[in-house]
Design a protein around this motif. Structure first.
Motif, short mmCIF file in Angstrom:
data_model
loop_
_atom_site.label_atom_id
_atom_site.label_comp_id
_atom_site.label_asym_id
_atom_site.label_seq_id
_atom_site.Cartn_x
_atom_site.Cartn_y
_atom_site.Cartn_z
N LEU A 1 23.66 79.20 49.16
CA LEU A 1 23.31 78.05 48.32
C LEU A 1 24.25 76.88 48.57
N VAL A 2 25.52 77.16 48.87
CA VAL A 2 26.45 76.07 49.19
C VAL A 2 26.05 75.41 50.51
N ASP A 3 25.58 76.20 51.47
CA ASP A 3 25.07 75.62 52.72
C ASP A 3 23.94 74.64 52.43
N GLN A 4 23.06 75.03 51.51
CA GLN A 4 21.95 74.15 51.15
C GLN A 4 22.46 72.87 50.51
N LEU A 5 23.50 72.96 49.67
CA LEU A 5 24.07 71.77 49.06
C LEU A 5 24.64 70.83 50.11
N GLN A 6 25.29 71.41 51.13
CA GLN A 6 25.91 70.60 52.16
C GLN A 6 24.89 69.87 53.03
N LEU A 7 23.77 70.52 53.29
CA LEU A 7 22.84 70.00 54.28
C LEU A 7 21.64 69.28 53.68
N THR A 8 21.55 69.22 52.36
CA THR A 8 20.48 68.48 51.69
C THR A 8 21.10 67.60 50.61
N ASP A 9 20.24 66.98 49.80
CA ASP A 9 20.74 66.15 48.70
C ASP A 9 20.91 66.98 47.42
N GLY A 10 21.01 68.30 47.56
CA GLY A 10 21.07 69.18 46.40
C GLY A 10 22.29 68.99 45.53
N ARG A 11 23.39 68.49 46.10
CA ARG A 11 24.61 68.37 45.29
C ARG A 11 24.45 67.32 44.20
N LYS A 12 23.82 66.20 44.50
CA LYS A 12 23.60 65.18 43.47
C LYS A 12 22.78 65.76 42.32
N GLN A 13 21.75 66.51 42.67
CA GLN A 13 20.93 67.12 41.64
C GLN A 13 21.73 68.13 40.84
N ALA A 14 22.58 68.89 41.51
CA ALA A 14 23.42 69.87 40.81
C ALA A 14 24.36 69.17 39.83
N ARG A 15 24.93 68.04 40.23
CA ARG A 15 25.81 67.28 39.33
C ARG A 15 25.06 66.84 38.09
N ASP A 16 23.87 66.30 38.29
CA ASP A 16 23.06 65.82 37.16
C ASP A 16 22.68 66.98 36.23
N GLU A 17 22.33 68.11 36.82
CA GLU A 17 21.92 69.26 36.01
C GLU A 17 23.11 69.85 35.25
N HIS A 18 24.27 69.89 35.88
CA HIS A 18 25.47 70.34 35.17
C HIS A 18 25.72 69.48 33.94
N GLN A 19 25.61 68.16 34.12
CA GLN A 19 25.86 67.27 32.99
C GLN A 19 24.85 67.49 31.87
N ALA A 20 23.59 67.71 32.23
CA ALA A 20 22.56 67.94 31.22
C ALA A 20 22.83 69.24 30.45
N ILE A 21 23.26 70.28 31.16
CA ILE A 21 23.59 71.55 30.51
C ILE A 21 24.77 71.35 29.56
N LEU A 22 25.79 70.65 30.02
CA LEU A 22 26.96 70.39 29.17
C LEU A 22 26.57 69.58 27.94
N ASP A 23 25.73 68.58 28.12
CA ASP A 23 25.29 67.75 26.98
C ASP A 23 24.56 68.61 25.93
N ALA A 24 23.74 69.54 26.39
CA ALA A 24 23.03 70.42 25.45
C ALA A 24 24.02 71.31 24.70
N CYS A 25 25.06 71.76 25.37
CA CYS A 25 26.08 72.57 24.71
C CYS A 25 26.84 71.75 23.67
N VAL A 26 27.19 70.54 24.02
CA VAL A 26 27.90 69.66 23.08
C VAL A 26 27.04 69.39 21.85
N ALA A 27 25.73 69.26 22.06
CA ALA A 27 24.81 69.02 20.96
C ALA A 27 24.52 70.27 20.14
#
Length: 238
Positions: free
Chosen positions: A168-194
């Motif tokens: 999965l890290v290979d996929q992050l390196q070779l596609t635009d998956g990391r930006k999406q992962a960052r956004d999804e991490h933030q959304a998960i954290l926001d739900a936890c804070v709420a």
């Protein structure tokens, strides 16, 4: 055949030899330093770690139990290779278990735990060294899951990540998956804070399955490129 790469050995104050070898090889496999199919020869590893073959054999047996190495008669140990079907099944398992973990964790999260998760979320977002993405991704999720106080579930997640992280890290390196992962991490954290456990569980499940889907699409693309016939040469007009 590929040869085992040099692996950093532990400090003099480290745990017993078998544990040293186990942890060093585990990190090297998860990070991709030792690729699929790399032979793990006991004699070479014993020399590298300045130990006998007994702790090396113990470490390799543990790694086999974790699904990180495999052994074949007459060929010895090699780094285990997981098929696309294996990875997809493991991701589906993770989606189930991690969604339950985070939903249970939300009601137990202290301000200090949320602050720690925020720091780890930011660390993943800012890191430019791809070699650290897998570790930082684990750190973020673990900071949340630990609050559930379900150690058996958490250990199962750790072992599942061990098997799939390098792909999965290979996929992050070779596609635009990391930006999406960052956004999804933030959304998960926001739900936890709420304090919204159901939303956190849903977002976590979609986060894992989405990464798996992108991995599958990436693999399909690579297979398609490999299967393309070479372009015909143009005839000379001279």
């Amino acid at each position: 055949m590929p040869r085992a790469a040099a692996i950093p050995t532990a400090a003099p104050s480290a745990p017993p030899a078998a544990e040293q070898v186990f942890q060093a090889l585990r990190r090297a496999i998860i990070s991709g330093q030792l690729g699929d199919g790399t032979p793990l020869r006991q004699e070479e590893l014993a020399r590298q770690f300045a130990t006998s073959r007994i702790p090396v054999r113990e470490a390799l047996t543990r790694l086999e139990q974790h699904g990180l190495v495999s052994i074949k008669r007459f060929h010895g140990y090699t780094v285990a290779a997981h098929s696309r079907a294996d990875i997809e099944e493991i991701c589906r398992f993770r989606a189930l278990v991690e969604a339950e973990l985070i939903q249970r964790a939300v009601d137990r999260m202290s301000p200090a735990a949320l602050l720690e998760a925020k720091k780890r979320c930011q660390a993943f977002s800012k890191e430019s060294d791809a070699a650290r993405w897998g570790e930082l991704n684990r750190d973020f999720h673990r900071a949340l899951y630990e609050q559930a106080q379900m150690p058996y579930h958490l250990q199962a997640v750790v072992e599942a990540l061990d098997k799939t992280e390098r792909y999965l890290v290979d996929q992050l390196q070779l596609t635009d998956g990391r930006k999406q992962a960052r956004d999804e991490h933030q959304a998960i954290l926001d739900a936890c804070v709420a304090g919204d456990g159901k939303a956190a569980a849903k977002l976590t499940r979609l986060h894992i399955l989405g990464a798996c889907e992108r991995f599958g699409a990436y693999m399909d693309q690579q297979h398609a490129v490999a299967a393309e016939p070479p372009s015909p040469r143009r005839r000379s007009t001279k």
